[in-house]
Write a protein that holds these residues in place. Structure first.
Motif, PDB file in Angstrom:
ATOM      1  N   LYS A 130      13.327  58.072  88.756  1.00 39.37           N
ATOM      2  CA  LYS A 130      13.472  57.929  87.306  1.00 39.37           C
ATOM      3  C   LYS A 130      14.490  56.856  86.938  1.00 39.37           C
ATOM      4  CE  LYS A 130      11.634  62.267  85.938  1.00 39.37           C
ATOM      5  NZ  LYS A 130      10.900  62.593  84.720  1.00 39.37           N
ATOM      6  N   GLN A 131      15.356  56.500  87.872  1.00 45.84           N
ATOM      7  CA  GLN A 131      16.354  55.473  87.577  1.00 45.84           C
ATOM      8  C   GLN A 131      15.710  54.131  87.274  1.00 45.84           C
ATOM      9  OE1 GLN A 131      19.215  56.576  86.502  1.00 45.84           O
ATOM     10  NE2 GLN A 131      20.559  55.510  87.932  1.00 45.84           N
ATOM     11  N   SER A 132      14.591  53.851  87.913  1.00 44.39           N
ATOM     12  CA  SER A 132      13.908  52.583  87.633  1.00 44.39           C
ATOM     13  C   SER A 132      13.389  52.556  86.201  1.00 44.39           C
ATOM     14  CB  SER A 132      12.754  52.376  88.621  1.00 44.39           C
ATOM     15  OG  SER A 132      11.799  53.427  88.511  1.00 44.39           O
ATOM     16  N   VAL A 133      12.902  53.691  85.712  1.00 42.74           N
ATOM     17  CA  VAL A 133      12.437  53.771  84.318  1.00 42.74           C
ATOM     18  C   VAL A 133      13.621  53.648  83.364  1.00 42.74           C
ATOM     19  CG1 VAL A 133      11.196  55.177  82.636  1.00 42.74           C
ATOM     20  CG2 VAL A 133      10.503  55.219  85.046  1.00 42.74           C
ATOM     21  N   THR A 134      14.738  54.284  83.724  1.00 38.43           N
ATOM     22  CA  THR A 134      15.949  54.164  82.905  1.00 38.43           C
ATOM     23  C   THR A 134      16.413  52.720  82.836  1.00 38.43           C
ATOM     24  OG1 THR A 134      16.641  56.415  83.475  1.00 38.43           O
ATOM     25  CG2 THR A 134      18.338  54.921  82.673  1.00 38.43           C
ATOM     26  N   ALA A 135      16.329  52.018  83.952  1.00 33.68           N
ATOM     27  CA  ALA A 135      16.722  50.603  83.973  1.00 33.68           C
ATOM     28  C   ALA A 135      15.826  49.776  83.054  1.00 33.68           C
ATOM     29  CB  ALA A 135      16.667  50.066  85.398  1.00 33.68           C
ATOM     30  N   GLN A 136      14.533  50.063  83.039  1.00 33.81           N
ATOM     31  CA  GLN A 136      13.616  49.345  82.161  1.00 33.81           C
ATOM     32  C   GLN A 136      13.931  49.624  80.689  1.00 33.81           C
ATOM     33  OE1 GLN A 136       9.676  50.506  83.370  1.00 33.81           O
ATOM     34  NE2 GLN A 136       9.869  49.591  85.403  1.00 33.81           N
ATOM     35  N   SER A 137      14.233  50.886  80.376  1.00 32.15           N
ATOM     36  CA  SER A 137      14.586  51.237  78.997  1.00 32.15           C
ATOM     37  C   SER A 137      15.855  50.507  78.564  1.00 32.15           C
ATOM     38  CB  SER A 137      14.781  52.753  78.874  1.00 32.15           C
ATOM     39  OG  SER A 137      13.582  53.454  79.162  1.00 32.15           O
ATOM     40  N   LEU A 138      16.837  50.473  79.450  1.00 31.38           N
ATOM     41  CA  LEU A 138      18.087  49.785  79.144  1.00 31.38           C
ATOM     42  C   LEU A 138      17.851  48.296  78.928  1.00 31.38           C
ATOM     43  CD1 LEU A 138      21.153  49.752  78.881  1.00 31.38           C
ATOM     44  CD2 LEU A 138      21.305  49.580  81.383  1.00 31.38           C
ATOM     45  N   GLU A 139      17.004  47.704  79.742  1.00 31.47           N
ATOM     46  CA  GLU A 139      16.714  46.275  79.613  1.00 31.47           C
ATOM     47  C   GLU A 139      16.040  45.964  78.277  1.00 31.47           C
ATOM     48  OE1 GLU A 139      14.287  42.725  82.016  1.00 31.47           O
ATOM     49  OE2 GLU A 139      14.348  44.782  82.798  1.00 31.47           O
ATOM     50  N   LYS A 140      15.153  46.847  77.826  1.00 28.34           N
ATOM     51  CA  LYS A 140      14.476  46.632  76.540  1.00 28.34           C
ATOM     52  C   LYS A 140      15.474  46.686  75.380  1.00 28.34           C
ATOM     53  CE  LYS A 140       9.997  48.408  78.055  1.00 28.34           C
ATOM     54  NZ  LYS A 140       8.988  49.497  77.921  1.00 28.34           N
ATOM     55  N   ILE A 141      16.407  47.640  75.454  1.00 28.34           N
ATOM     56  CA  ILE A 141      17.422  47.719  74.396  1.00 28.34           C
ATOM     57  C   ILE A 141      18.294  46.467  74.406  1.00 28.34           C
ATOM     58  CG2 ILE A 141      19.323  49.058  73.442  1.00 28.34           C
ATOM     59  CD1 ILE A 141      18.231  51.504  74.903  1.00 28.34           C
ATOM     60  N   GLU A 142      18.716  46.041  75.593  1.00 26.41           N
ATOM     61  CA  GLU A 142      19.578  44.862  75.702  1.00 26.41           C
ATOM     62  C   GLU A 142      18.864  43.610  75.204  1.00 26.41           C
ATOM     63  OE1 GLU A 142      22.314  46.152  79.560  1.00 26.41           O
ATOM     64  OE2 GLU A 142      20.459  45.033  79.856  1.00 26.41           O
ATOM     65  N   ASP A 143      17.577  43.463  75.552  1.00 28.84           N
ATOM     66  CA  ASP A 143      16.823  42.286  75.100  1.00 28.84           C
ATOM     67  C   ASP A 143      16.718  42.260  73.581  1.00 28.84           C
ATOM     68  OD1 ASP A 143      16.489  41.500  77.688  1.00 28.84           O
ATOM     69  OD2 ASP A 143      14.425  42.211  77.872  1.00 28.84           O
ATOM     70  N   ALA A 144      16.409  43.418  72.984  1.00 29.33           N
ATOM     71  CA  ALA A 144      16.281  43.475  71.528  1.00 29.33           C
ATOM     72  C   ALA A 144      17.618  43.195  70.843  1.00 29.33           C
ATOM     73  CB  ALA A 144      15.747  44.847  71.105  1.00 29.33           C
ATOM     74  N   ALA A 145      18.692  43.809  71.357  1.00 26.82           N
ATOM     75  CA  ALA A 145      20.008  43.607  70.756  1.00 26.82           C
ATOM     76  C   ALA A 145      20.467  42.152  70.922  1.00 26.82           C
ATOM     77  CB  ALA A 145      21.021  44.557  71.395  1.00 26.82           C
ATOM     78  N   TYR A 146      20.188  41.547  72.075  1.00 30.12           N
ATOM     79  CA  TYR A 146      20.578  40.157  72.314  1.00 30.12           C
ATOM     80  C   TYR A 146      19.823  39.212  71.395  1.00 30.12           C
ATOM     81  CZ  TYR A 146      21.174  35.693  74.726  1.00 30.12           C
ATOM     82  OH  TYR A 146      21.449  34.383  75.025  1.00 30.12           O
ATOM     83  N   ALA A 147      18.511  39.440  71.244  1.00 28.62           N
ATOM     84  CA  ALA A 147      17.703  38.574  70.387  1.00 28.62           C
ATOM     85  C   ALA A 147      18.192  38.640  68.942  1.00 28.62           C
ATOM     86  CB  ALA A 147      16.232  38.989  70.463  1.00 28.62           C
ATOM     87  N   VAL A 148      18.522  39.820  68.476  1.00 32.86           N
ATOM     88  CA  VAL A 148      19.008  39.977  67.110  1.00 32.86           C
ATOM     89  C   VAL A 148      20.380  39.326  66.959  1.00 32.86           C
ATOM     90  CG1 VAL A 148      19.783  41.663  65.403  1.00 32.86           C
ATOM     91  CG2 VAL A 148      17.645  42.028  66.621  1.00 32.86           C
ATOM     92  N   ALA A 149      21.255  39.493  67.957  1.00 37.09           N
ATOM     93  CA  ALA A 149      22.594  38.911  67.891  1.00 37.09           C
ATOM     94  C   ALA A 149      22.532  37.384  67.823  1.00 37.09           C
ATOM     95  CB  ALA A 149      23.419  39.360  69.093  1.00 37.09           C
ATOM     96  N   VAL A 150      21.656  36.790  68.620  1.00 37.76           N
ATOM     97  CA  VAL A 150      21.518  35.330  68.610  1.00 37.76           C
ATOM     98  C   VAL A 150      20.959  34.850  67.273  1.00 37.76           C
ATOM     99  CG1 VAL A 150      20.265  33.398  69.651  1.00 37.76           C
ATOM    100  CG2 VAL A 150      21.282  35.153  71.103  1.00 37.76           C
ATOM    101  N   ARG A 151      19.974  35.558  66.770  1.00 35.70           N
ATOM    102  CA  ARG A 151      19.341  35.147  65.507  1.00 35.70           C
ATOM    103  C   ARG A 151      20.311  35.250  64.334  1.00 35.70           C
ATOM    104  NH1 ARG A 151      17.084  32.561  62.394  1.00 35.70           N
ATOM    105  NH2 ARG A 151      15.028  32.804  61.446  1.00 35.70           N
TER     106      ARG A 151
END
Length: 277
Positions: free
Chosen positions: A209-230
């Motif tokens: 399940k850690q691999s799924v948790t890592a994917q979820s974390l990556e999606k949150i980070e990508d969304a937050a990073y994209a919004v921060a840059v914009r």
């Protein structure tokens, strides 16, 4: 004399096998009842999770995050009581050592319940629900547990929580204050992943399940990073930035669906899907 002893021996063998048959029938009947109850618990828990997601996103004009969280917690209580009553009904089926014999039959429902319960707890308190708090929800009014809560089921239920937090964070970004909320959820999920990592040598399923948790974390980070840059391109008050983020995400969603809409149109026109190339 020999004939009489043979008949007695045959009768004792038949009685023994009849007893075995009764035991097997009882085992299979109990197992089927537990599997059905576990499925019912799973279905109710999923409905509770959907209810929580709807509650925190149903009113875009609501700026009071605390009010939304309290509303979600209030709506969750009725569903949680309904699920807990199903666990109470399993008490006689799982008395004594029976629980460990049938644990695998009730684990799916138990993990789904812990996922729903921990999500409701996070929305209300912004913290991770403890093992003792989960066990306390599975006890009678006298404080006696219906059955012992396996540590593995507790951890696996919490691991599934991270996926719901990812959906919650991304859905919150377009709302007022959603950027900060997504950042908070991101830090929370990152801390959960780090804590779970220390326990993976002891629980095989948790490692998966850690691999799924890592994917979820990556999606949150990508969304937050994209919004921060914009948003860094504009020197605007937070309220206007929230509106800008909402518009940007809406346009991105429309563009991502354009290809699907075009393909569906082709299917309607030609009666089949056109292959590329």
């Amino acid at each position: 004399m020999t004939s009489s002893s043979s008949l007695d021996s045959r009768s004792s063998v038949l009685r023994a096998f009849e007893s075995f048959r009764d035991d097997l029938d009882d085992h299979n009947d109990r197992r089927e009842r537990l599997i059905k109850s576990s499925r019912d618990i799973t279905n109710l828990s999923k409905k509770l999770i959907f209810l929580l997601h709807r509650t925190v996103t149903e009113d875009p004009a609501e700026f009071d995050d605390h009010a939304l969280r309290q509303r979600a917690a209030a709506r969750a209580k009725g569903k949680l009581c309904e699920i807990q009553s199903l666990f109470a009904a399993l008490r006689e089926e799982l008395v004594g050592d029976r629980f460990w014999r049938y644990q695998r039959n009730v684990s799916p429902g138990l993990q789904e319940y812990i996922e729903a319960l921990s999500f409701a707890h996070y929305l209300e308190h912004r913290t991770l629900i403890s093992y003792d708090q989960v066990q306390s929800t599975l006890t009678d009014p006298g404080g006696l547990p219906y059955f012992p809560l396996p540590l593995e089921d507790y951890l696996l239920g919490l691991a599934d929580l991270t996926g719901e937090l990812m959906r919650f964070a991304i859905a919150a970004i377009p709302r007022h204050g959603g950027r900060q909320k997504a950042s908070d959820v991101c830090g929370f999920v990152r801390a959960c992943k780090a804590d779970f990592e220390r326990l993976t040598p002891y629980f095989k399923e948790l490692r998966k399940k850690q691999s799924v948790t890592a994917q979820s974390l990556e999606k949150i980070e990508d969304a937050a990073y994209a919004v921060a840059v914009r948003t860094s391109e504009f020197d605007l008050p937070p309220e206007l930035l929230d509106d800008l983020v909402a518009q940007t995400l809406a346009r991105a969603a429309d563009q991502s669906n354009f290809g699907d809409v075009s393909r569906r149109k082709q299917v309607r026109e030609y009666g089949h899907e056109i292959e590329d190339g």
